[in-house]
Scaffold this active site. Structure first.
Site, PDB file in Angstrom:
ATOM      1  N   TRP A 138       0.876  -1.183   0.000  1.00 20.89           N
ATOM      2  CA  TRP A 138       0.000   0.000   0.000  1.00 20.89           C
ATOM      3  C   TRP A 138       0.916   1.236   0.000  1.00 20.89           C
ATOM      4  O   TRP A 138       1.781   1.352   0.893  1.00 20.89           O
ATOM      5  CB  TRP A 138      -0.856  -0.035   1.271  1.00 20.89           C
ATOM      6  N   ASP A 219      -0.395  -5.662   9.234  1.00 21.72           N
ATOM      7  CA  ASP A 219      -1.453  -4.725   8.880  1.00 21.72           C
ATOM      8  C   ASP A 219      -2.656  -5.585   8.525  1.00 21.72           C
ATOM      9  O   ASP A 219      -2.626  -6.350   7.554  1.00 21.72           O
ATOM     10  CB  ASP A 219      -0.997  -3.885   7.661  1.00 21.72           C
ATOM     11  N   LYS A 255     -13.193  -1.665   6.308  1.00 22.29           N
ATOM     12  CA  LYS A 255     -13.777  -2.481   5.235  1.00 22.29           C
ATOM     13  C   LYS A 255     -14.764  -3.503   5.786  1.00 22.29           C
ATOM     14  O   LYS A 255     -15.809  -3.724   5.198  1.00 22.29           O
ATOM     15  CB  LYS A 255     -12.698  -3.249   4.463  1.00 22.29           C
TER      16      LYS A 255
HETATM   17  C1  LMR Z   1      -7.013   1.670  -0.756  1.00 19.87           C
HETATM   18  O1  LMR Z   1      -5.912   1.103  -0.789  1.00 19.87           O
HETATM   19  O2  LMR Z   1      -7.642   2.020  -1.764  1.00 19.87           O
HETATM   20  C2  LMR Z   1      -7.657   1.921   0.586  1.00 19.87           C
HETATM   21  O3  LMR Z   1      -6.917   1.350   1.600  1.00 19.87           O
HETATM   22  C3  LMR Z   1      -8.001   3.343   0.805  1.00 19.87           C
HETATM   23  C4  LMR Z   1      -6.833   4.256   0.991  1.00 19.87           C
HETATM   24  O4  LMR Z   1      -6.905   5.063   1.911  1.00 19.87           O
HETATM   25  O5  LMR Z   1      -5.872   4.222   0.230  1.00 19.87           O
END
Ligand code: LMR
Length: 411
Positions: A138, A219, A255
């Protein structure tokens, strides 16, 4: 007038949240948002879970419901229920009261505070404050860890050639890290790839953690949302806890309860002995106090009810099945449209084998840009799509555009 802000440079836009804004301002009637990971129903609308509606109703009917501050630690019922959901009733750490649980501003707040706790107190190998993150991960993991003074280094994870986990590369990377390294892992439903280790592969990883004395920084943003079964999705966390790997878990309820904007989550730090709980908790409390003072109460009350009232809990188990099954249906629908209707060149099996909210399609940047600019289909340029943006009315449209950009690239 003197401008006190004249030295402020423009920050780059956030890759994911910018897509939300771009999508909103696009007037095209067929636009599709496959950008941000937020659940949508079959009509493309946000969904308030029936269990959540029931919990809010109960709060509204409760004459004792007030709006006092929570403590620095958070709402006790919420914390107890969230630790139980994550670690399970058989957890030794839970039974022995060796888990420091604090309410957080969702998973992101937990990442921040968890990172900060390590930056302040962890004895990093070779004196280097470094956290290892999967390649890819992420994108915000980088920014968050840098913000608390941790360096980041990527470890081998995803194999773009096979659209699957590079388990040998992953194990090699873990072995090559100095002993006692801190490794950030997605507990389930890896974001962005949708590729998770199997249970047997988690066990192999566990063996290396044990050998090397690494610290597991989990996470956990999709428990229950990934497979529809919260116990199954907690496999990695429970396995590492049962084997006494030093660890912490950042838990998000965005989520799996759909309470995205209420910012509900928790940080759970597993400590070796119950004697350490009060020291560690006092520091987490102090940190929260200095940064946000106390957490928001509303969502925590809702989640506490959802997890502890038997009827609401049963409803929630059904709700997470509704969400995860709809996503699985969309995986199938996209796969079938590409392979059967459009006979798009290439292999698309990974769409079916990946898990959770996302799929990594395997398109290049240029193909992604065409999808957005010409097809009005919004997705991250790494070709991560949020499957929750697909529904029976737009999946064919999306497949037709994927087909077009794939064929054009092959010409
Ligand atoms: C995503 O990866 O789209 C979600 O976790 C929302 C975000 O805040 O990035």
């Amino acid at each position: 007038m003197m401008d006190p802000w004249k030295n402020v440079p423009l920050a780059p836009p956030d890759m994911i949240l910018q897509l939300v804004a771009d999508f909103k301002s696009d007037p095209h009637p067929k636009k599709v948002n496959l950008g941000v990971g937020a659940y949508r129903d079959d009509h493309g609308k946000p969904w308030v879970l029936p269990a959540v509606k029931g919990a809010i109703q109960q709060l509204n009917d409760d004459p004792e419901w007030e709006h006092e501050y929570l403590t620095m630690t958070g709402l006790p019922d919420f914390l107890e229920a969230s630790a139980l959901l994550l670690f399970g009733k058989d957890s030794a750490a839970l039974k022995e009261k060796r888990i420091v649980s604090n309410q957080m501003l969702s998973g992101s707040g937990a990442l921040h505070v968890g990172g900060e706790m390590l930056a302040r107190y962890y004895d990093f190998p070779e004196g280097k404050k470094k956290i290892y993150v999967s390649k890819p991960t992420w994108p915000n993991h980088f920014a968050m860890m840098h913000a608390v003074g941790l360096e980041t280094e990527e470890y081998t994870y995803y194999d773009p050639a096979t659209f699957s986990l590079n388990i040998e590369g992953y194990k090699k990377a873990l072995r090559e890290m100095p002993n006692g390294s801190v490794v950030l892992m997605h507990a389930c439903a890896h974001n962005p790839s949708g590729v998770d280790p199997s249970q047997a592969q988690w066990e192999e990883l566990l063996g290396i953690f044990r050998e090397k004395g690494h610290f597991a920084f989990f996470d956990c943003a999709y428990q229950g949302f990934a497979s529809g079964d919260p116990d199954k999705d907690a496999y990695s966390v429970r396995l590492f806890e049962a084997n006494r790997i030093p660890m912490l878990v950042c838990q998000s309820f965005a989520k799996n309860t759909g309470l995205y904007g209420e910012r509900i989550g928790a940080l759970h730090i597993v400590v070796p002995s119950p004697d350490e709980v009060s020291k560690v908790q006092s520091q987490v409390n102090a940190q929260q106090r200095s940064e946000i003072s106390t957490c928001p109460a509303f969502g925590a009350r809702v989640v506490a009810k959802v997890l502890t009232e038997p009827k609401l809990h049963a409803q929630w188990l059904a709700d997470i099945q509704t969400m995860s099954h709809r996503i699985m249906d969309m995986r199938k629908a996209l796969y079938e449209a590409l392979t059967q209707k459009y006979k798009t060149p290439g292999s698309w099996d990974h769409i079916l084998s990946q898990i959770g909210m996302f799929s990594f399609l395997g398109l290049n940047q240029e193909q992604c840009s065409r999808l957005t600019e010409e097809g009005h289909i919004y997705l991250v340029k790494t070709s991560r799509i949020s499957l929750s943006g697909l529904n029976p009315s737009n999946v064919d449209y999306v497949a037709s555009w994927i087909d077009r950009v794939v064929r054009d690239a092959k010409l």
